[in-house]
Design an enzyme around this catalytic site. Sequence first.
Site, PDB file in Angstrom:
ATOM      1  N   ASP A  47      37.241   2.976  25.021  1.00 31.79           N
ATOM      2  CA  ASP A  47      38.521   3.396  25.600  1.00 31.79           C
ATOM      3  C   ASP A  47      39.701   2.911  24.772  1.00 31.79           C
ATOM      4  O   ASP A  47      39.578   2.003  23.965  1.00 31.79           O
ATOM      5  CB  ASP A  47      38.656   2.800  27.001  1.00 31.79           C
ATOM      6  CG  ASP A  47      38.043   3.709  28.046  1.00 31.79           C
ATOM      7  OD1 ASP A  47      37.570   4.790  27.673  1.00 31.79           O
ATOM      8  OD2 ASP A  47      38.047   3.315  29.217  1.00 31.79           O
ATOM      9  N   LYS A  69      41.873   7.352  27.376  1.00 26.58           N
ATOM     10  CA  LYS A  69      42.792   8.144  28.198  1.00 26.58           C
ATOM     11  C   LYS A  69      44.036   7.299  28.348  1.00 26.58           C
ATOM     12  O   LYS A  69      43.985   6.188  28.832  1.00 26.58           O
ATOM     13  CB  LYS A  69      42.190   8.396  29.573  1.00 26.58           C
ATOM     14  CG  LYS A  69      40.970   9.262  29.542  1.00 26.58           C
ATOM     15  CD  LYS A  69      40.306   9.287  30.880  1.00 26.58           C
ATOM     16  CE  LYS A  69      40.857  10.355  31.776  1.00 26.58           C
ATOM     17  NZ  LYS A  69      40.751  11.704  31.291  1.00 26.58           N
ATOM     18  N   MET A 184      49.139  -0.558  35.684  1.00 27.44           N
ATOM     19  CA  MET A 184      49.706   0.769  35.369  1.00 27.44           C
ATOM     20  C   MET A 184      50.994   1.032  36.147  1.00 27.44           C
ATOM     21  O   MET A 184      51.191   2.138  36.678  1.00 27.44           O
ATOM     22  CB  MET A 184      48.670   1.874  35.692  1.00 27.44           C
ATOM     23  CG  MET A 184      47.433   1.785  34.845  1.00 27.44           C
ATOM     24  SD  MET A 184      46.183   3.018  35.267  1.00 27.44           S
ATOM     25  CE  MET A 184      45.307   2.212  36.583  1.00 27.44           C
TER      26      MET A 184
HETATM   27  N1  SAH Z   1      39.722  -1.831  33.671  1.00 25.93           N
HETATM   28  C1  SAH Z   1      40.952  -2.477  33.260  1.00 25.93           C
HETATM   29  C2  SAH Z   1      42.149  -1.766  33.832  1.00 25.93           C
HETATM   30  C3  SAH Z   1      42.317  -0.357  33.342  1.00 25.93           C
HETATM   31  S1  SAH Z   1      43.777   0.389  33.925  1.00 25.93           S
HETATM   32  C4  SAH Z   1      40.915  -3.948  33.663  1.00 25.93           C
HETATM   33  O1  SAH Z   1      40.049  -4.336  34.453  1.00 25.93           O
HETATM   34  O2  SAH Z   1      41.738  -4.708  33.175  1.00 25.93           O
HETATM   35  C5  SAH Z   1      44.875   0.071  32.585  1.00 25.93           C
HETATM   36  C6  SAH Z   1      45.868  -0.993  32.976  1.00 25.93           C
HETATM   37  O3  SAH Z   1      45.287  -2.280  32.848  1.00 25.93           O
HETATM   38  C7  SAH Z   1      47.094  -1.062  32.088  1.00 25.93           C
HETATM   39  O4  SAH Z   1      48.049  -0.088  32.431  1.00 25.93           O
HETATM   40  C8  SAH Z   1      47.586  -2.447  32.412  1.00 25.93           C
HETATM   41  O5  SAH Z   1      48.210  -2.480  33.679  1.00 25.93           O
HETATM   42  C9  SAH Z   1      46.279  -3.217  32.512  1.00 25.93           C
HETATM   43  N2  SAH Z   1      45.892  -3.880  31.238  1.00 25.93           N
HETATM   44  C10 SAH Z   1      44.771  -3.683  30.550  1.00 25.93           C
HETATM   45  N3  SAH Z   1      44.715  -4.495  29.466  1.00 25.93           N
HETATM   46  C11 SAH Z   1      45.841  -5.230  29.499  1.00 25.93           C
HETATM   47  C12 SAH Z   1      46.372  -6.263  28.669  1.00 25.93           C
HETATM   48  N4  SAH Z   1      45.733  -6.709  27.584  1.00 25.93           N
HETATM   49  N5  SAH Z   1      47.566  -6.798  29.010  1.00 25.93           N
HETATM   50  C13 SAH Z   1      48.235  -6.377  30.099  1.00 25.93           C
HETATM   51  N6  SAH Z   1      47.776  -5.409  30.922  1.00 25.93           N
HETATM   52  C14 SAH Z   1      46.592  -4.850  30.635  1.00 25.93           C
END
Ligand code: SAH
Length: 275
Positions: A47, A69, A184
């Site tokens: 991803d 995505k 998000m």
């Molecule tokens: N599965 C992921 C979330 C996916 S949705 C998890 O468990 O973390 C995508 C959202 O995750 C982004 O919009 C943001 O809000 C958050 N996110 C993912 N990686 C991040 C990072 N390194 N720093 C800050 N927010 C992050």
Amino acid sequence: MIDSARLGLPAFEPGHVWLVGAGPGDPGLLSALALHALDRADAVIYDALVDSRILRLARPGATLDYAGKRGGRPSPRQPDITALIIRQARAGHRVLRLKGGDPCVFGRGAEEALALVAAGIPFRIVPGITAGIGGLAYAGIPVTYRGTNSAVTFVTGHSSAGAVPDGVDWPAIARGSPVVVLYMALKHLPQIVERLIAGGRRRDEPAAIVSKASTPGQQVLVTTLEQLAGLAAAAETPAVVVVGEVVRLRAGLDWLGGLAGRRLDPAPLGGCGGC
Ligand code: SAH
């Protein structure tokens, strides 16, 4: 290479799919199972939020397919991603489906797993460290603290249709969850803040935006609920937003910023009565 036998890790069988969480960015946050999968996979389907340092750990010779995505950019459709995973597995490959954070936290991991069930393809789910917990830890913000909160809510600020999710009971969250962690959420932050304040949250409640958590580009903006929306435009993505008294703990716990060990006056922490 990790010593998978010593750790008693399961074999990654040909024709199987492992749905693996890669954590928020720092390769050091990968699990042993995730490293094992990177060592063995024939095909890696990853991803947008998977850190490039982690992709470099894939076995030389493995195919790497981007299936990211991200809002606002052309992205593969979910059915095409699922079809690719199934095709690779049916070709007898060990398929590593690598997702940022945890695959089952706002990551469509369960949807993909259900498609594998329907196709009769064996799979395993390997949890990862989710941004809303691990990312905040890298900012020195714990999601719970005994004196502050005995509950935390993880909520997405973005529905699959791209709007503020209407299915979310914002007044209930405002009333019942002392700490709210938003994924998000930058795009709709003004509306979300409005709903939390309308639900009774204090305008001066501490809040933070943690961008690119656990990567070399990590940025942390500490503010108040009221000021949060104004800062959203300045924040880099991806970002998690946290609202609650736990944000104050960063003043003492910012270990990454070199402040660890500084004494924190516990007085500014609002108590939560019974917790
Ligand atoms: N599965 C992921 C979330 C996916 S949705 C998890 O468990 O973390 C995508 C959202 O995750 C982004 O919009 C943001 O809000 C958050 N996110 C993912 N990686 C991040 C990072 N390194 N720093 C800050 N927010 C992050």
